[in-house]
Motif scaffolding. Structure first.
Motif, PDB file in Angstrom:
ATOM      1  N   GLU A  39       0.625  -3.333 -16.747  1.00  0.00           N
ATOM      2  CA  GLU A  39      -0.022  -4.601 -16.392  1.00  0.00           C
ATOM      3  C   GLU A  39       0.987  -5.601 -15.838  1.00  0.00           C
ATOM      4  N   SER A  87      -3.829 -10.915 -17.876  1.00  0.00           N
ATOM      5  CA  SER A  87      -4.653 -10.635 -19.060  1.00  0.00           C
ATOM      6  C   SER A  87      -3.940 -11.177 -20.299  1.00  0.00           C
ATOM      7  N   VAL A  90      -2.221  -8.808 -23.023  1.00  0.00           N
ATOM      8  CA  VAL A  90      -0.974  -8.060 -22.815  1.00  0.00           C
ATOM      9  C   VAL A  90       0.074  -8.473 -23.846  1.00  0.00           C
TER      10      VAL A  90
END
Length: 442
Positions: A39, A87, A90
């Motif tokens: 990510e 996000s 994470v």
């Protein structure tokens, strides 16, 4: 490792998982750090045209454990010099995620602590791991995707298993709650029933107490009325017997004189009983009001010495009245106090066959202790309180005349004077009755 194109995200993710497995992280932690790494790599590829990825092993002195660090150095400067993952979840996948300065460069760093039970990461072991990882070629995107799907399936299976366990736990918890509620309801009902019983018991006790008070008042009124009704005829009997025995009257035969003497003696005993009943009734009804005054014990003791010496008719018994220590003043009612001491001395002389009956006074701080001791037969310990009950007399061969009202009446008078009357006695060693009074009165 260089992160420049989309393909590199899969390679970085794969290498992150391999490094995590090599240093001893558990399977779930391997997945977490690989997911977090992919990510962050995707964010940096979009905002900074990529990054250089470095894996490091450090040691946390405070925790006493090794730590796996992953540094991502952006190719271009980060916007505003900061980084926030797209996000928010994470950051929860790793122990630390943030921007740090490393040798003048700004890097995005994430870390995860190595478990304490993992193999020791010595320099030799790190060299071996570096060689093993360098000799393996990265997999393709399809391989990484397949691996991700396997991890997802495993995670779903674990979630399903946890969900099933949670349902079982919820069912057990609901059953336990039902049992607890049933027990609580049962205990509540039992407690309410007990409370109702306690309330009823208190009501019954109050009723019994009222009945006892009424009975006690009735007894006191009965004793007073009967005593008043008996006093007049008894006094008349004594007077008539005295007239019959008078020398001015017609002479009596020896037998007649003896019988008249018996009548007179019995009437005198009955009059004494009537007077004691009257005194006890007045004490119980609370109609005796002490006449408070400063009482000098020395003349009081002298009066008792003179009036009671005539009662010491046995030559084997000596009446000893010690002189009270100076100053011998107590605030009390002289008449009631004299009545108590006279009663105790009279009992001592009556129940002592040889030896002495002694009256003494002792000042202790702010209290006077007036004691009457004798060398009589003594009273068993189990009867010490019973002798203060009305009409009770100690059983035995040495029991002489009496009504059993003297000691109860004496204790009531002492309580009116604000003191106590206690008994100390042993069988065969005599008795000591101690009147304790406050110097300043009640």
């Amino acid at each position: 490792m260089a992160l420049r194109v989309e393909q590199d995200i899969f390679v970085v993710r794969q290498r992150g998982r391999e490094v995590a497995a090599a240093v001893g992280l558990e399977h779930q932690d391997q997945v977490r750090i690989a997911t977090a790494l992919s990510e962050v790599a995707r964010d940096l590829l979009r905002t900074a045209d990529g990054a250089d990825v470095t894996f490091l092993i450090g040691f946390d002195v405070v925790a006493g454990r090794h730590v796996l660090y992953v540094d991502l150095a952006p190719v271009r400067p980060l916007p505003n010099g900061s980084y926030q993952p797209q996000s928010g979840a994470v950051a929860r996948l790793v122990d630390m995620l943030g921007v740090v300065a490393d040798e003048g460069d700004t890097v995005v760093r994430m870390s995860r602590r190595v478990p304490a039970n993992s193999p020791a990461l010595t320099p030799e072991r790190l060299a071996e791991l570096r060689a093993e990882l360098g000799s393996t070629a990265p997999g393709t995107a399809l391989d990484e995707l397949a691996d991700q799907n396997g991890q997802l399936i495993a995670a779903l299976d674990e979630v399903r298993s946890q969900r099933d366990e949670l349902e079982v736990l919820n069912s057990e918890l609901q059953e336990t709650n039902r049992g607890v509620m049933a027990l609580y309801n049962q205990l509540t009902e039992e407690l309410e029933e007990t409370n109702r019983g306690v309330v009823a018991l208190y009501a019954e006790l109050d009723e019994k107490s009222a009945q006892l008070r009424a009975a006690s008042e009735s007894k006191s009124r009965f004793l007073a009325n009967v005593s008043h009704e008996l006093r007049a005829p008894v006094t008349a009997i004594i007077g008539l017997s005295r007239l019959l025995a008078d020398s001015a009257s017609d002479p009596l035969t020896a037998e007649q004189a003896r019988q008249v003497g018996l009548i007179r003696s019995s009437a005198a005993d009955l009059l004494g009983l009537v007077n004691e009943l009257l005194d006890l009734a007045k004490a119980e009804s609370g109609r005796i009001e002490p006449n408070w005054a400063d009482v000098d014990l020395r003349p009081l003791y002298g009066q008792l010495r003179g009036t009671l010496r005539a009662l010491a008719t046995r030559p084997e018994v000596e009446l000893v009245v010690e002189e009270p220590p100076h100053p011998a003043t107590v605030r009390s009612d002289e008449v009631l106090l004299a009545q108590v001491l006279r009663n105790l001395l009279h009992n001592g002389l009556k129940f002592t066959e040889r030896g002495e009956v002694r009256l003494r006074a002792e000042r202790r701080d702010d209290r006077w202790s007036l004691s009457v001791s004798d060398t009589g037969v003594g009273i068993p310990r189990e009867l010490h309180e019973r002798v203060f009950e009305e009409f009770y007399q100690v059983p035995g061969a040495t029991r002489v005349g009496g009504t059993g009202l003297g000691l109860p009446y004496a204790r009531r008078l002492v309580m009116l004077l604000g003191g106590t009357l206690e008994l100390s006695s042993e069988l065969g060693r005599g008795s000591t009755f101690t009147v304790t009074l406050p110097v300043g009165g009640a």
